[in-house]
Scaffold this motif. Sequence first.
Motif: not given
Length: 186
Positions: A4-18, A56-57, A62-66
């Motif tokens: 879960i922690f790893l996935s949260s880091l990946l999600m943060i990376r996904r949304f960095q810089g817009g 973030k988006t 996208l949120a409902l798909g997730s």
Amino acid sequence: MLLIFLSSLLMIRRFQGGKYSTGPLSLALVCFLLAESIRYEAWILIPCFVLYVFLKTRRLRLALGSLFIMLVFPISWMICNHLHFGNALIGFTEASRGTDTGAESVNVLQAISTLSGKLSAYLGWILSVSAIFGLGLCIYRNLRIARNRNHEQIFLITVNLVFWLIMLRFTISRGQSLWDRNILLG
């Protein structure tokens, strides 16, 4: 829970810089699905991740798909539990009641003592104190400086706090019979 922690880091990376790319979000969802299949407690964190994706988006689709992807495993697992045991949430029932022999509930202070003892046995007291200090510092900075709030740090803080509240509740119901490996999952 480490997943879960790893996935949260990946999600943060996904949304960095817009910039939005599907790779890190897809990998984060795979990690989260693995965590869901390992621990029931991961299910409780689903709203945190979906809310973060939406904030973030600002893309509801996208949120409902997730959300749909994250709910596939819990729903199928609950259906199987209901068919086989007559209780869809048997994992939560087992965790709250403690069916292991010798599992006795304890009060909050004893649970904190048990958790801190097991945590320091694995990480050592220096790393444990440093982690708590770092978390406290992040909370202080985000509360004190309202105009410069970092949404990624707030997201990580929320996931961490929810996880440790779950572990505290789990320890209260299990007491000294808490398995050491549960700490490693954090």
